[in-house]
Design an enzyme around this catalytic site. Structure first.
Site, mmCIF file in Angstrom:
data_model
loop_
_atom_site.group_PDB
_atom_site.id
_atom_site.type_symbol
_atom_site.label_atom_id
_atom_site.label_comp_id
_atom_site.label_asym_id
_atom_site.label_seq_id
_atom_site.Cartn_x
_atom_site.Cartn_y
_atom_site.Cartn_z
ATOM 1 N N LYS A 1 19.193 -13.902 -17.364
ATOM 2 C CA LYS A 1 19.375 -12.507 -16.948
ATOM 3 C C LYS A 1 20.576 -11.912 -17.661
ATOM 4 C CE LYS A 1 16.517 -11.733 -15.496
ATOM 5 N NZ LYS A 1 15.164 -12.036 -15.080
ATOM 6 N N ASN B 1 -0.398 0.959 5.997
ATOM 7 C CA ASN B 1 0.299 0.009 5.128
ATOM 8 C C ASN B 1 0.765 -1.139 6.028
ATOM 9 O OD1 ASN B 1 1.845 -1.304 3.213
ATOM 10 N ND2 ASN B 1 3.553 0.142 3.332
ATOM 11 N N GLY B 2 0.545 -2.379 5.605
ATOM 12 C CA GLY B 2 1.012 -3.511 6.401
ATOM 13 C C GLY B 2 -0.138 -4.257 7.055
ATOM 14 N N GLU C 1 18.021 -19.227 -14.750
ATOM 15 C CA GLU C 1 17.610 -17.840 -14.546
ATOM 16 C C GLU C 1 18.815 -16.892 -14.628
ATOM 17 O OE1 GLU C 1 15.097 -16.211 -14.763
ATOM 18 O OE2 GLU C 1 15.457 -14.356 -13.689
ATOM 19 N N ARG D 1 3.656 0.990 -6.601
ATOM 20 C CA ARG D 1 3.563 -0.042 -5.568
ATOM 21 C C ARG D 1 2.401 -0.991 -5.853
ATOM 22 N NH1 ARG D 1 6.556 1.432 -1.010
ATOM 23 N NH2 ARG D 1 5.267 0.306 0.461
ATOM 24 N N HIS E 1 27.715 -34.351 -21.919
ATOM 25 C CA HIS E 1 27.064 -34.864 -23.119
ATOM 26 C C HIS E 1 27.070 -33.849 -24.261
ATOM 27 C CE1 HIS E 1 25.911 -38.375 -20.854
ATOM 28 N NE2 HIS E 1 25.402 -37.592 -19.911
ATOM 29 N N GLU F 1 19.927 -11.434 -21.518
ATOM 30 C CA GLU F 1 18.931 -10.450 -21.951
ATOM 31 C C GLU F 1 19.374 -9.009 -21.706
ATOM 32 O OE1 GLU F 1 15.048 -10.176 -19.989
ATOM 33 O OE2 GLU F 1 15.911 -11.030 -18.175
ATOM 34 N N LYS G 1 8.277 -5.418 -21.616
ATOM 35 C CA LYS G 1 7.927 -5.925 -20.295
ATOM 36 C C LYS G 1 6.793 -6.949 -20.398
ATOM 37 C CE LYS G 1 8.341 -6.095 -15.900
ATOM 38 N NZ LYS G 1 9.521 -6.784 -15.418
ATOM 39 N N CYS H 1 0.846 -1.181 0.000
ATOM 40 C CA CYS H 1 0.000 0.000 0.000
ATOM 41 C C CYS H 1 0.888 1.239 0.000
ATOM 42 C CB CYS H 1 -0.889 0.008 1.229
ATOM 43 S SG CYS H 1 -1.903 -1.469 1.349
ATOM 44 N N TRP I 1 -3.713 -2.230 -1.566
ATOM 45 C CA TRP I 1 -3.688 -3.519 -2.254
ATOM 46 C C TRP I 1 -4.269 -4.511 -1.265
ATOM 47 C CZ3 TRP I 1 0.783 -5.539 -5.761
ATOM 48 C CH2 TRP I 1 0.338 -6.682 -6.422
HETATM 49 C C1 F6R Z 1 13.046 -12.056 -18.173
HETATM 50 C C2 F6R Z 1 11.635 -11.770 -18.334
HETATM 51 C C3 F6R Z 1 10.827 -12.608 -19.252
HETATM 52 C C4 F6R Z 1 9.459 -12.878 -18.654
HETATM 53 C C5 F6R Z 1 8.562 -13.605 -19.658
HETATM 54 C C6 F6R Z 1 7.236 -13.968 -19.049
HETATM 55 O O1 F6R Z 1 13.637 -11.187 -17.268
HETATM 56 O O2 F6R Z 1 11.136 -10.857 -17.738
HETATM 57 O O3 F6R Z 1 11.478 -13.796 -19.542
HETATM 58 O O4 F6R Z 1 9.619 -13.660 -17.510
HETATM 59 O O5 F6R Z 1 8.347 -12.782 -20.759
HETATM 60 O O6 F6R Z 1 6.571 -12.850 -18.574
HETATM 61 P P1 F6R Z 1 5.405 -12.983 -17.545
HETATM 62 O O7 F6R Z 1 5.945 -13.443 -16.264
HETATM 63 O O8 F6R Z 1 4.831 -11.594 -17.463
HETATM 64 O O9 F6R Z 1 4.421 -13.951 -18.116
#
Ligand code: F6R
Length: 626
Positions: free
Chosen positions: A503, A116-117, A499, A27, A522, A506, A621, A2, A90
């Protein structure tokens, strides 16, 4: 998460509050409200949904009041109000409704509060207050604070009442409160949630975040846990819970608006890496209030969905898929339920077989990824129970499922997922533990033990990020010129390796590959030479000796090993050129901590190369195109 804002001063408060709330929009929220104090009365407006709805509600009230000529509106009091509080909510306790939105108020409508909390002992306090005649109007835990302060005001001032109320409250929270009986005063309290004060000339601000008031002042005072702060137009008085005055230095922040949004960090990604402790705390806290078990039930999730499950299927994409991989290991290990998983965009073309005893979990931080959405729709059409794990309230995925487990990471601006990932993992740990509990797959003392470890994670993340950021900057600097990195791990460590590799590629555009340690011989072993940095996830786990065997194979090719290991484990130093230690916890939970150095490693390599980590090329995103 919140958001709180508050103001006392000489200027009309309404726009200051609304603009402040817009700054904490990141947030995440589902409803919002403001209360303003003028001429011995408090007027309040609340609305469900976006802040524009609140703005409209405030405007409508102005119009009604103009027509009726009555002082019902925020803006029509004789002198425009110059003190007030605002909130973005939230939902945790209680549905998303206007009556559950903050500010909350006491029975006489003379004490208003934004919180908040979580107030952990709200049920006991509520019973007592109701017995004494209080009338509650919401389903929230927060409302109890307004009634409690009001109750204590019968015997003293607002400050004394807040101190007395604070002494009775258990939980983690921050709140701002005001009373119609004490004009031009707002009192703030902090215990475990952020609260910061902005100092102006004849005006004072309070907020969850500096960004709330940065356009008005750059002179800031931080409130610490267990402290109260009394704001009046000319002063901000800090007090300990026992009423002792506290001196608090003013910090001048010279951030521009953009830096403020980034909390003073150079990028959103770095801020979001630092935000991970809070995000995980927010995510687990409402579900772990008991000492022994997990409670996943909330307005968006009915635990009956977990009844009679004999198989779990996890569907996701990208980073969310890696969170799903960790979930698979945790659910199988703890709840002893078989788990299958697939990349959503693959699964939908398998002519998949699902049954009504199958629980399908779609993990997607945005809630909008087209492949994951399509897969969940298909699973539902074919009779499975489908739940979503997402960070975005009201996102498309929440309409395609039978229940939602929200992560509470707040808005993630950087394209690379960091805090949403650790929150997905934390949520999946809780789901696995709850399934284990419901199925009697684990002894209660063991569940309690794991729960205690889960509750320690936020603290461990804070220590880890603070301790490692500088060190990883130096490590990254050494390796930034490399053109290829191999990542290896086993079991949950493989998910972490995948992961870490994603990271790095990308945000730095460096080629990476990630493999299960046992698979390296292999094929990928052919890639290794003395120039290759190999990142090995080798935290404590039952098969760590196997992973160490794989590291020896890497070393035999002369490659450079960077190991992620558990604090106090002396087995890695002899076999790795560099060892990065993460705090010790249960081995399954270690995965959540192990990913953090890999995020920082990727981050600093990309920054060393001068790249825009928040917005890598070719990536968005939210991926909504199938
Ligand atoms: C990597 C990244 C992407 C998302 C993927 C799925 O840092 O952000 O690999 O994880 O596009 O996105 P969501 O989780 O929104 O379905």
């Amino acid at each position: 998460m919140c958001g709180i804002v508050g103001y006392v001063g000489h200027r009309p408060v309404q726009e200051i509050l609304l603009a402040g709330l817009e700054k904490v929009e990141y947030r995440g929220y589902d409803s919002a409200g403001v209360s303003v104090l003028s001429d011995g009365a408090i007027a309040s407006v609340r609305a469900v949904g976006e802040l524009s709805h609140l703005r409209r509600a405030v405007r409508d009230l102005d119009t009604i009041a103009d027509v009726a000529g009555q002082a019902v509106a925020v803006a029509v009091a004789e002198r425009p109000p110059t003190a007030g509080i605002g909130h973005t909510r939230w939902a945790t306790h209680g549905r998303v409704t206007e009556s559950n939105a903050h500010p909350h108020f006491d029975t006489s409508d003379r004490v208003h509060v934004v919180v908040n909390g979580i107030v952990e002992n709200h049920a006991i306090l509520k019973r007592r207050l109701v017995d004494m005649g209080a009338t509650f109007t919401s389903e929230t835990d927060a409302e109890v604070i307004a009634h409690l302060v009001s109750h204590h005001m019968a015997r003293g001032s607002l400050i004394e009442a807040v101190r007395a109320a604070y002494g009775e409250l258990h939980g983690q929270f921050a709140f701002a409160v005001m009373s119609a009986d004490e004009p031009d005063t707002v009192v703030g309290v902090r215990l475990g949630c952020p609260l910061v004060i902005g100092r102006g000339q004849g005006e004072q601000f309070v907020g969850s975040d500096v960004a709330c008031f940065l356009e008005h002042t750059r002179d800031v005072q931080y409130v610490y846990d267990g402290e109260l702060v009394v704001l009046r137009p000319e002063s901000a008085e800090f007090l300990s819970a026992d009423g002792t005055p506290i001196e608090r230095a003013i910090t001048h922040v010279d951030w521009d608006a953009e830096t403020a949004e980034k909390g003073g960090y150079e990028t959103f990604m770095l801020k979001e890496i630092h935000d991970q402790a809070d995000a995980v705390a927010e995510t687990i806290r409402p579900r772990t209030l008991g000492t022994t078990g997990v409670d996943l039930a909330d307005p968006d999730f009915d635990e009956a969905l977990l009844d009679g499950v004999d198989r779990v299927l996890i569907l996701a994409a990208g980073t969310s898929f890696h969170a799903g991989l960790i979930a698979r290991y945790a659910i199988e290990e703890w709840a002893r339920v078989p788990v299958e998983m697939d990349i959503a965009s693959e699964w939908i073309y398998r002519n998949p077989i699902v049954s009504e005893r199958e629980l399908v979990i779609g993990i997607t931080q945005s809630g909008e990824t087209a492949d994951t959405l399509t897969a969940m729709r298909l699973a539902r059409e074919r009779g499975a129970k489908v739940i979503a794990c997402t960070n975005v309230r009201g996102s498309s995925v929440t309409r395609e499922c039978d229940g939602v487990l929200y992560t509470r990471a707040g808005m993630e601006v950087s394209v690379a997922a960091t805090k949403t990932f650790v929150c997905q993992v934390a949520t999946m740990y809780l789901l696995a533990l709850r399934l284990a509990e419901l199925r009697g797959a684990m002894a209660p003392p063991r569940i309690a033990e794991l729960l205690a470890e889960i509750k320690r994670l936020p603290h461990q993340i804070t220590e880890l990020v603070a301790g490692l950021n500088g060190r990883l900057q130096a490590t990254a600097e050494r390796h930034a010129p490399s053109t290829f990195f191999l990542y290896l791990g086993r079991h949950v460590g493989r998910a972490v390796a995948l992961e870490g590799a994603l990271k790095l590629k990308e945000i730095s555009y460096i080629a990476t590959d990630a493999y299960a340690g046992g698979e390296m011989k292999h094929g990928p072993i052919a890639l290794l030479d003395e120039k290759t940095p190999v990142v090995c996830v080798a935290t404590d786990m039952p098969i760590l000796d196997k992973m160490i065997g794989n590291i020896e194979e890497v070393r035999a090719r002369g490659a450079h090993v960077i190991a992620i290991a558990t604090e106090g484990d002396g087995r890695l130093a002899p076999v790795a050129e560099e060892v990065i230690y993460v705090p010790r916890t249960d081995w399954m939970l270690q995965a959540l901590l192990a990913v953090i150095p890999l995020q920082l490693f990727a981050y600093h390599i990309a920054r060393k190369r001068g790249l825009n980590v928040d917005k890598p090329r070719n990536l968005a995103k939210t991926v909504t195109v199938e």
